[in-house]
Design a protein around this motif. Structure first.
Motif, PDB file in Angstrom:
ATOM      1  N   UNK A   1      -7.672   3.074   4.122  1.00  0.00           N
ATOM      2  CA  UNK A   1      -7.152   3.209   2.765  1.00  0.00           C
ATOM      3  C   UNK A   1      -7.161   4.658   2.315  1.00  0.00           C
ATOM      4  N   UNK A   2      -6.016   5.231   1.973  1.00  0.00           N
ATOM      5  CA  UNK A   2      -5.969   6.615   1.487  1.00  0.00           C
ATOM      6  C   UNK A   2      -6.853   6.812   0.242  1.00  0.00           C
ATOM      7  N   UNK A   3      -7.182   8.069  -0.067  1.00  0.00           N
ATOM      8  CA  UNK A   3      -8.177   8.342  -1.121  1.00  0.00           C
ATOM      9  C   UNK A   3      -7.922   7.678  -2.477  1.00  0.00           C
ATOM     10  N   UNK A   4      -6.741   7.788  -3.040  1.00  0.00           N
ATOM     11  CA  UNK A   4      -6.512   7.202  -4.366  1.00  0.00           C
ATOM     12  C   UNK A   4      -6.612   5.674  -4.335  1.00  0.00           C
ATOM     13  N   UNK A   5      -5.953   4.989  -3.397  1.00  0.00           N
ATOM     14  CA  UNK A   5      -6.144   3.536  -3.332  1.00  0.00           C
ATOM     15  C   UNK A   5      -7.595   3.145  -3.018  1.00  0.00           C
ATOM     16  N   UNK A   6      -8.324   3.992  -2.280  1.00  0.00           N
ATOM     17  CA  UNK A   6      -9.726   3.684  -2.010  1.00  0.00           C
ATOM     18  C   UNK A   6     -10.541   3.779  -3.300  1.00  0.00           C
ATOM     19  N   UNK A   7     -10.237   4.754  -4.136  1.00  0.00           N
ATOM     20  CA  UNK A   7     -10.906   4.844  -5.435  1.00  0.00           C
ATOM     21  C   UNK A   7     -10.594   3.607  -6.272  1.00  0.00           C
ATOM     22  N   UNK A   8      -9.344   3.141  -6.203  1.00  0.00           N
ATOM     23  CA  UNK A   8      -8.973   1.916  -6.914  1.00  0.00           C
ATOM     24  C   UNK A   8      -9.702   0.712  -6.336  1.00  0.00           C
ATOM     25  N   UNK A   9      -9.846   0.680  -5.018  1.00  0.00           N
ATOM     26  CA  UNK A   9     -10.601  -0.385  -4.362  1.00  0.00           C
ATOM     27  C   UNK A   9     -12.029  -0.409  -4.893  1.00  0.00           C
TER      28      UNK A   9
ATOM     29  N   UNK B   1     -16.160  -6.944  -2.316  1.00  0.00           N
ATOM     30  CA  UNK B   1     -15.556  -5.948  -1.424  1.00  0.00           C
ATOM     31  C   UNK B   1     -14.295  -6.517  -0.781  1.00  0.00           C
ATOM     32  N   UNK B   2     -14.397  -7.740  -0.277  1.00  0.00           N
ATOM     33  CA  UNK B   2     -13.239  -8.372   0.360  1.00  0.00           C
ATOM     34  C   UNK B   2     -12.113  -8.575  -0.646  1.00  0.00           C
ATOM     35  N   UNK B   3     -12.451  -9.029  -1.837  1.00  0.00           N
ATOM     36  CA  UNK B   3     -11.423  -9.221  -2.867  1.00  0.00           C
ATOM     37  C   UNK B   3     -10.719  -7.928  -3.205  1.00  0.00           C
ATOM     38  N   UNK B   4     -11.484  -6.856  -3.340  1.00  0.00           N
ATOM     39  CA  UNK B   4     -10.889  -5.549  -3.641  1.00  0.00           C
ATOM     40  C   UNK B   4     -10.046  -5.061  -2.468  1.00  0.00           C
ATOM     41  N   UNK B   5     -10.523  -5.288  -1.250  1.00  0.00           N
ATOM     42  CA  UNK B   5      -9.744  -4.912  -0.065  1.00  0.00           C
ATOM     43  C   UNK B   5      -8.431  -5.675   0.010  1.00  0.00           C
ATOM     44  N   UNK B   6      -8.481  -6.966  -0.286  1.00  0.00           N
ATOM     45  CA  UNK B   6      -7.254  -7.772  -0.293  1.00  0.00           C
ATOM     46  C   UNK B   6      -6.309  -7.302  -1.395  1.00  0.00           C
ATOM     47  N   UNK B   7      -6.854  -6.928  -2.533  1.00  0.00           N
ATOM     48  CA  UNK B   7      -6.032  -6.416  -3.622  1.00  0.00           C
ATOM     49  C   UNK B   7      -5.310  -5.138  -3.192  1.00  0.00           C
ATOM     50  N   UNK B   8      -6.012  -4.225  -2.532  1.00  0.00           N
ATOM     51  CA  UNK B   8      -5.393  -2.971  -2.083  1.00  0.00           C
ATOM     52  C   UNK B   8      -4.324  -3.241  -1.023  1.00  0.00           C
ATOM     53  N   UNK B   9      -4.591  -4.176  -0.127  1.00  0.00           N
ATOM     54  CA  UNK B   9      -3.576  -4.532   0.867  1.00  0.00           C
ATOM     55  C   UNK B   9      -2.322  -5.026   0.149  1.00  0.00           C
ATOM     56  N   UNK B  10      -2.488  -5.918  -0.810  1.00  0.00           N
ATOM     57  CA  UNK B  10      -1.360  -6.513  -1.522  1.00  0.00           C
ATOM     58  C   UNK B  10      -0.646  -5.504  -2.426  1.00  0.00           C
ATOM     59  N   UNK B  11      -1.437  -4.716  -3.170  1.00  0.00           N
ATOM     60  CA  UNK B  11      -0.847  -3.832  -4.188  1.00  0.00           C
ATOM     61  C   UNK B  11      -0.367  -2.494  -3.635  1.00  0.00           C
ATOM     62  N   UNK B  12      -0.919  -2.049  -2.526  1.00  0.00           N
ATOM     63  CA  UNK B  12      -0.594  -0.712  -2.034  1.00  0.00           C
ATOM     64  C   UNK B  12       0.004  -0.727  -0.633  1.00  0.00           C
ATOM     65  N   UNK B  13      -0.697  -1.347   0.319  1.00  0.00           N
ATOM     66  CA  UNK B  13      -0.306  -1.180   1.710  1.00  0.00           C
ATOM     67  C   UNK B  13       0.927  -1.992   2.092  1.00  0.00           C
ATOM     68  N   UNK B  14       1.054  -3.209   1.619  1.00  0.00           N
ATOM     69  CA  UNK B  14       2.248  -3.994   1.938  1.00  0.00           C
ATOM     70  C   UNK B  14       3.501  -3.372   1.308  1.00  0.00           C
ATOM     71  N   UNK B  15       3.470  -2.989   0.024  1.00  0.00           N
ATOM     72  CA  UNK B  15       4.666  -2.332  -0.520  1.00  0.00           C
ATOM     73  C   UNK B  15       5.027  -1.031   0.209  1.00  0.00           C
ATOM     74  N   UNK B  16       4.023  -0.290   0.646  1.00  0.00           N
ATOM     75  CA  UNK B  16       4.284   0.945   1.386  1.00  0.00           C
ATOM     76  C   UNK B  16       4.967   0.624   2.718  1.00  0.00           C
ATOM     77  N   UNK B  17       4.480  -0.409   3.401  1.00  0.00           N
ATOM     78  CA  UNK B  17       5.088  -0.820   4.666  1.00  0.00           C
ATOM     79  C   UNK B  17       6.508  -1.328   4.440  1.00  0.00           C
ATOM     80  N   UNK B  18       6.725  -2.069   3.351  1.00  0.00           N
ATOM     81  CA  UNK B  18       8.062  -2.566   3.053  1.00  0.00           C
ATOM     82  C   UNK B  18       9.019  -1.414   2.763  1.00  0.00           C
ATOM     83  N   UNK B  19       8.535  -0.409   2.053  1.00  0.00           N
ATOM     84  CA  UNK B  19       9.352   0.771   1.785  1.00  0.00           C
ATOM     85  C   UNK B  19       9.713   1.498   3.070  1.00  0.00           C
TER      86      UNK B  19
END
Length: 161
Positions: A95-103, A139-157
């Protein structure tokens, strides 16, 4: 396109691993070292599939090291469990720094809610034993949130670019 499919697959595997971490923490109040190691070991495949450059990878390694130092300090004073520390450090590799802070923020809020709920249940049941919070859920919930809110949209882009 093949790299994007691999990114989605790796994110799916990470999501499954986070669910396993939450489950084992609920059942045994333990997050297995092998699971944390697998999450950390899969990060380079994610970097490669995401086409991260050396600078991006250096940032991730620095973030993971900083997380390790800070969280090991919290472990040393008894504020965090060892499995929780290792899981967060492994997630810092993904997780990059800003999304990790959000996590971390989402984790703190979820952990606070979890603690209040379990504390209320503990009092209602008039239990006298020490309350052990399965923080791996937060921790898992926050990790799943970051995957959903940040990493999947980035991959889709990346797939449409």
């Amino acid at each position: 396109m093949q790299g994007v499919s691999l990114v989605y697959g790796l994110l799916g595997a990470l999501a499954l691993a986070l669910l396993v971490a939450a489950y084992t923490d609920i059942r045994r109040r333990q997050i297995d070292n092998a699971l944390n190691l697998a999450i950390a070991a899969a990060a380079p495949a994610f970097w490669w599939a995401s086409r991260w450059g050396w600078g991006d990878i250096a940032w991730q390694l620095g973030l993971a090291l900083a997380a390790l130092v800070v969280l090991a300090g919290l472990f040393a004073i008894g504020a965090m469990g060892g499995g929780d520390v290792k899981l967060l450090v492994a997630l810092a590799l993904w997780t990059p720094p800003l999304p990790f802070a959000q996590l971390l923020l989402v984790m703190a809020v979820a952990g606070g809610i979890l603690t209040l709920g379990m504390g209320a249940w503990h009092v209602a049941k008039r239990r006298r034993d020490r309350l052990a919070i399965p923080y791996g859920i937060a921790i898992a919930g926050a990790g799943l949130w970051v995957i959903w809110a940040y990493q999947i949209p980035l991959a889709a882009h990346a797939a449409t670019s």
